[in-house]
Motif scaffolding. Structure first.
Motif, PDB file in Angstrom:
ATOM      1  N   VAL A  31       0.869  -1.191   0.000  1.00  0.00           N
ATOM      2  CA  VAL A  31       0.000   0.000   0.000  1.00  0.00           C
ATOM      3  C   VAL A  31       0.900   1.234   0.000  1.00  0.00           C
ATOM      4  CG1 VAL A  31      -1.892   1.186   1.181  1.00  0.00           C
ATOM      5  CG2 VAL A  31      -1.707  -1.309   1.333  1.00  0.00           C
ATOM      6  N   PRO A  32       1.313   1.720  -1.163  1.00  0.00           N
ATOM      7  CA  PRO A  32       2.283   2.818  -1.218  1.00  0.00           C
ATOM      8  C   PRO A  32       1.870   4.064  -0.443  1.00  0.00           C
ATOM      9  CG  PRO A  32       2.061   1.804  -3.368  1.00  0.00           C
ATOM     10  CD  PRO A  32       1.004   1.185  -2.502  1.00  0.00           C
ATOM     11  N   ALA A  33       0.566   4.357  -0.369  1.00  0.00           N
ATOM     12  CA  ALA A  33       0.141   5.547   0.374  1.00  0.00           C
ATOM     13  C   ALA A  33       0.505   5.450   1.854  1.00  0.00           C
ATOM     14  CB  ALA A  33      -1.371   5.756   0.221  1.00  0.00           C
ATOM     15  N   TYR A  34       0.659   4.226   2.368  1.00  0.00           N
ATOM     16  CA  TYR A  34       1.097   4.065   3.755  1.00  0.00           C
ATOM     17  C   TYR A  34       2.512   4.619   3.927  1.00  0.00           C
ATOM     18  CZ  TYR A  34       3.152   1.712   7.800  1.00  0.00           C
ATOM     19  OH  TYR A  34       3.825   1.440   8.962  1.00  0.00           O
ATOM     20  N   GLY A  35       3.373   4.411   2.946  1.00  0.00           N
ATOM     21  CA  GLY A  35       4.713   4.977   3.009  1.00  0.00           C
ATOM     22  C   GLY A  35       4.672   6.492   3.100  1.00  0.00           C
ATOM     23  N   THR A  36       3.757   7.101   2.355  1.00  0.00           N
ATOM     24  CA  THR A  36       3.581   8.557   2.448  1.00  0.00           C
ATOM     25  C   THR A  36       3.111   8.955   3.836  1.00  0.00           C
ATOM     26  OG1 THR A  36       3.006   8.653   0.091  1.00  0.00           O
ATOM     27  CG2 THR A  36       2.372  10.541   1.455  1.00  0.00           C
ATOM     28  N   LEU A  37       2.193   8.183   4.408  1.00  0.00           N
ATOM     29  CA  LEU A  37       1.683   8.474   5.743  1.00  0.00           C
ATOM     30  C   LEU A  37       2.802   8.429   6.777  1.00  0.00           C
ATOM     31  CD1 LEU A  37      -0.843   8.924   7.557  1.00  0.00           C
ATOM     32  CD2 LEU A  37      -1.006   6.436   7.743  1.00  0.00           C
ATOM     33  N   VAL A  38       3.670   7.438   6.697  1.00  0.00           N
ATOM     34  CA  VAL A  38       4.794   7.331   7.639  1.00  0.00           C
ATOM     35  C   VAL A  38       5.746   8.506   7.464  1.00  0.00           C
ATOM     36  CG1 VAL A  38       6.824   5.957   8.228  1.00  0.00           C
ATOM     37  CG2 VAL A  38       4.632   4.828   7.839  1.00  0.00           C
ATOM     38  N   GLU A  39       6.010   8.863   6.219  1.00  0.00           N
ATOM     39  CA  GLU A  39       6.913   9.999   5.949  1.00  0.00           C
ATOM     40  C   GLU A  39       6.358  11.292   6.533  1.00  0.00           C
ATOM     41  OE1 GLU A  39       8.338  12.701   2.124  1.00  0.00           O
ATOM     42  OE2 GLU A  39       7.461  10.717   1.782  1.00  0.00           O
ATOM     43  N   VAL A  40       5.088  11.561   6.271  1.00  0.00           N
ATOM     44  CA  VAL A  40       4.478  12.799   6.773  1.00  0.00           C
ATOM     45  C   VAL A  40       4.398  12.780   8.295  1.00  0.00           C
ATOM     46  CG1 VAL A  40       2.402  14.231   6.730  1.00  0.00           C
ATOM     47  CG2 VAL A  40       3.225  13.170   4.622  1.00  0.00           C
ATOM     48  N   SER A  41       4.111  11.646   8.882  1.00  0.00           N
ATOM     49  CA  SER A  41       4.056  11.540  10.341  1.00  0.00           C
ATOM     50  C   SER A  41       5.407  11.897  10.953  1.00  0.00           C
ATOM     51  CB  SER A  41       3.654  10.123  10.760  1.00  0.00           C
ATOM     52  OG  SER A  41       2.356   9.811  10.335  1.00  0.00           O
ATOM     53  N   ARG A 241      -4.072  17.817   7.719  1.00  0.00           N
ATOM     54  CA  ARG A 241      -3.933  18.891   6.722  1.00  0.00           C
ATOM     55  C   ARG A 241      -2.840  18.567   5.704  1.00  0.00           C
ATOM     56  NH1 ARG A 241      -4.880  22.092  11.412  1.00  0.00           N
ATOM     57  NH2 ARG A 241      -2.636  22.221  11.818  1.00  0.00           N
ATOM     58  N   ARG A 242      -1.713  18.083   6.182  1.00  0.00           N
ATOM     59  CA  ARG A 242      -0.594  17.819   5.282  1.00  0.00           C
ATOM     60  C   ARG A 242      -0.910  16.673   4.313  1.00  0.00           C
ATOM     61  NH1 ARG A 242       5.244  18.674   8.304  1.00  0.00           N
ATOM     62  NH2 ARG A 242       4.608  20.244   9.831  1.00  0.00           N
ATOM     63  N   MET A 243      -1.577  15.643   4.794  1.00  0.00           N
ATOM     64  CA  MET A 243      -1.937  14.542   3.907  1.00  0.00           C
ATOM     65  C   MET A 243      -2.917  15.020   2.834  1.00  0.00           C
ATOM     66  SD  MET A 243      -0.340  11.684   4.644  1.00  0.00           S
ATOM     67  CE  MET A 243      -1.378  10.338   4.026  1.00  0.00           C
ATOM     68  N   THR A 244      -3.880  15.831   3.226  1.00  0.00           N
ATOM     69  CA  THR A 244      -4.841  16.371   2.267  1.00  0.00           C
ATOM     70  C   THR A 244      -4.136  17.226   1.211  1.00  0.00           C
ATOM     71  OG1 THR A 244      -6.573  16.350   3.961  1.00  0.00           O
ATOM     72  CG2 THR A 244      -6.942  17.734   2.031  1.00  0.00           C
ATOM     73  N   GLN A 245      -3.149  18.020   1.657  1.00  0.00           N
ATOM     74  CA  GLN A 245      -2.393  18.857   0.728  1.00  0.00           C
ATOM     75  C   GLN A 245      -1.592  18.025  -0.269  1.00  0.00           C
ATOM     76  OE1 GLN A 245      -0.123  21.282   3.432  1.00  0.00           O
ATOM     77  NE2 GLN A 245      -1.874  22.585   3.966  1.00  0.00           N
ATOM     78  N   ARG A 246      -1.255  16.819   0.111  1.00  0.00           N
ATOM     79  CA  ARG A 246      -0.530  15.926  -0.792  1.00  0.00           C
ATOM     80  C   ARG A 246      -1.464  15.171  -1.733  1.00  0.00           C
ATOM     81  NH1 ARG A 246       4.979  13.119   0.856  1.00  0.00           N
ATOM     82  NH2 ARG A 246       6.001  14.809   1.997  1.00  0.00           N
ATOM     83  N   SER A 271      -7.715   8.279   9.163  1.00  0.00           N
ATOM     84  CA  SER A 271      -7.067   7.421   8.170  1.00  0.00           C
ATOM     85  C   SER A 271      -7.289   7.984   6.776  1.00  0.00           C
ATOM     86  CB  SER A 271      -7.628   5.992   8.243  1.00  0.00           C
ATOM     87  OG  SER A 271      -8.866   5.895   7.570  1.00  0.00           O
ATOM     88  N   PHE A 272      -6.450   7.523   5.847  1.00  0.00           N
ATOM     89  CA  PHE A 272      -6.806   7.781   4.455  1.00  0.00           C
ATOM     90  C   PHE A 272      -7.785   6.697   4.020  1.00  0.00           C
ATOM     91  CE2 PHE A 272      -2.588   5.551   3.853  1.00  0.00           C
ATOM     92  CZ  PHE A 272      -3.025   4.438   3.162  1.00  0.00           C
ATOM     93  N   ARG A 273      -8.548   7.002   3.011  1.00  0.00           N
ATOM     94  CA  ARG A 273      -9.603   6.087   2.587  1.00  0.00           C
ATOM     95  C   ARG A 273      -9.013   4.816   1.980  1.00  0.00           C
ATOM     96  NH1 ARG A 273     -14.500   7.769   3.209  1.00  0.00           N
ATOM     97  NH2 ARG A 273     -14.971   9.992   3.420  1.00  0.00           N
TER      98      ARG A 273
END
Length: 432
Positions: A31-41, A241-246, A271-273
């Protein structure tokens, strides 16, 4: 003749850290979006610590950045017992009982959370897995015929290699593992939760989906898998906010208590959808056709102080209001000192500068996030619930004591003040 080389032994917390890291790497690949979530966190946490004094009072930045909770789903008491045996090798024990059937958005599962329970274990690695079991005994969801067919299907499958479980039981009994064996053991445990690419029987999956999408995810396939992994963040509103901006589509709300100026309590989650993942389906004529499923998502959490039973009663009353944020100050004071003085939350030896982190889950929030990522509501019938599910049933079914979270927090509150974050970091590194 030189003496035989002494084997290096890894403690269960070290195995747990490897297990959590392995699952995280695997899930990021799936789930590549999870990698984005970890990075932003990680970015949010670093920025928050840089801007706020005392930001690490609820855990070191190292702990928080590495922290994860996972979620899995199984179908039967036998499968849940196997999970309990596997997780025991990682020092993760069942804590709490959650009945998501009683949530505002009901899900036909009962659950527990496997996690460390001792302060030093939590400080070194607090990995926890929320584990749900399909409630096939509940006639509101499963009539006798469907229950029989579901349980027959579940009895035929094997989630874990018996050799893996046997090794897990030995490690749990010994409390450690030879380093040379650890890599293979952890890799095998991680792979047991990979998403299967085996074709799915479409008619069977669709029949279960009409009861619940979660039921189909559990009993409509031949294996289990990580449903989501959850990093911990210090400012979940900033993360949202940051995830939404991405350009990542998030669910509509942050679940749990509102953001306030007072001490953070319990658990806030979002969570993201769930994303459409390609899967192969087998039709009635045995032909294969491509399709997709939306069952897995990326959750993120912000943890606050654990509430006492008195504090939890106030929390429930506040959350029952039409606008909990507007009513919050009527139920909770604005400082940790007042929280400690009124016996609303757990602090070590009553010291308001030493809050005890809430390590568990909120069933309403869990059900809310499950529901926000599903395409349809669960369908419940009018039958009486005589399933007998409760914490005593669960403990007997899995052959493990299920710990009371309040008793664990009370015990922690009687311990000496926790170590400074930098000392805890050095101590965990020294054990490696």
């Amino acid at each position: 003749m030189s003496p035989p080389k002494r084997q290096t032994r890894l403690a269960t917390w070290q195995l747990r850290a490897q297990f959590a890291a392995g699952l995280s790497a695997m899930y990021a690949g799936e789930v590549p979006a999870y990698g984005t979530l970890v990075e932003v966190s990680g970015q949010v946490n670093a920025d928050y610590v840089a801007r706020h004094d005392g930001a690490e009072r609820m855990g070191s930045l190292q702990r928080i950045t590495a922290e994860r909770h996972g979620a899995i789903r199984v179908g039967s008491p036998a499968e849940l017992a196997a999970v309990a045996d596997l997780f025991a090798a990682f020092g993760m024990l069942p804590v709490g009982y959650y009945d998501l059937r009683s949530a505002a958005s009901p899900i036909p599962v009962v659950s527990t959370a496997f996690r460390p329970i001792e302060a030093n274990e939590l400080a070194c690695n607090p990995f926890r897995v929320f584990t749900s079991m399909l409630a096939t005994r509940d006639r509101r969801y499963f009539d006798p015929d469907l229950r029989t067919r579901v349980e027959t299907f579940l009895a035929r499958r094997q989630l874990f290699d018996p050799a893996l479980l046997a090794r897990a039981r030995r490690i749990a009994a010994e409390g450690a593992c030879d380093a040379e064996e650890a890599e293979a053991f952890v890799a095998a445990a991680v792979s047991a939760f990979a998403l299967s690419r085996e074709p799915i029987n479409k008619s069977w999956y669709d029949e279960l989906s009409r009861v619940s999408a979660v039921a189909a995810d559990i009993a409509g396939v031949g294996s289990t898998h990580i449903n989501h992994l959850t990093p911990r963040v210090l400012d979940i509103d900033d993360l949202y906010r940051r995830m939404t901006q991405r350009g990542i589509a998030m669910i509509d709300a942050i679940q749990g208590p509102p953001r306030t100026d007072g001490p953070a309590v319990l658990l806030r989650q979002t969570s993201f959808r769930a994303l459409a993942e390609p899967r192969l389906f087998r039709g009635r004529d045995a032909t294969l056709a491509p399709g997709s499923l939306r069952v897995r998502f990326g959750e993120v959490e912000a943890r606050g102080v654990a509430l006492t039973p008195r504090g939890r009663a106030r929390y429930d009353a506040a959350m029952a209001a039409s606008d909990p944020a507007a009513m919050w100050s009527r139920y909770f004071p604005s400082t940790d000192k007042e929280m400690a003085d009124e016996g609303l939350a757990y602090y070590r030896r009553g010291d308001p500068s030493a809050p005890i982190v809430y390590e568990d889950f909120l069933p309403a929030s869990a059900a809310g996030i499950f529901r926000s990522n599903l395409d349809r509501d669960t369908r419940a019938g009018d039958a009486t619930d005589d399933s007998g599910y409760d914490v005593e049933w669960l403990a007997g079914a899995i052959g493990h004591n299920v710990y009371d979270p309040y008793a664990l927090y009370e015990a922690l509150s009687q311990e000496a003040h926790r170590e400074p974050a930098d000392l805890r970091r050095r101590r965990c590194r020294a054990k490696r």
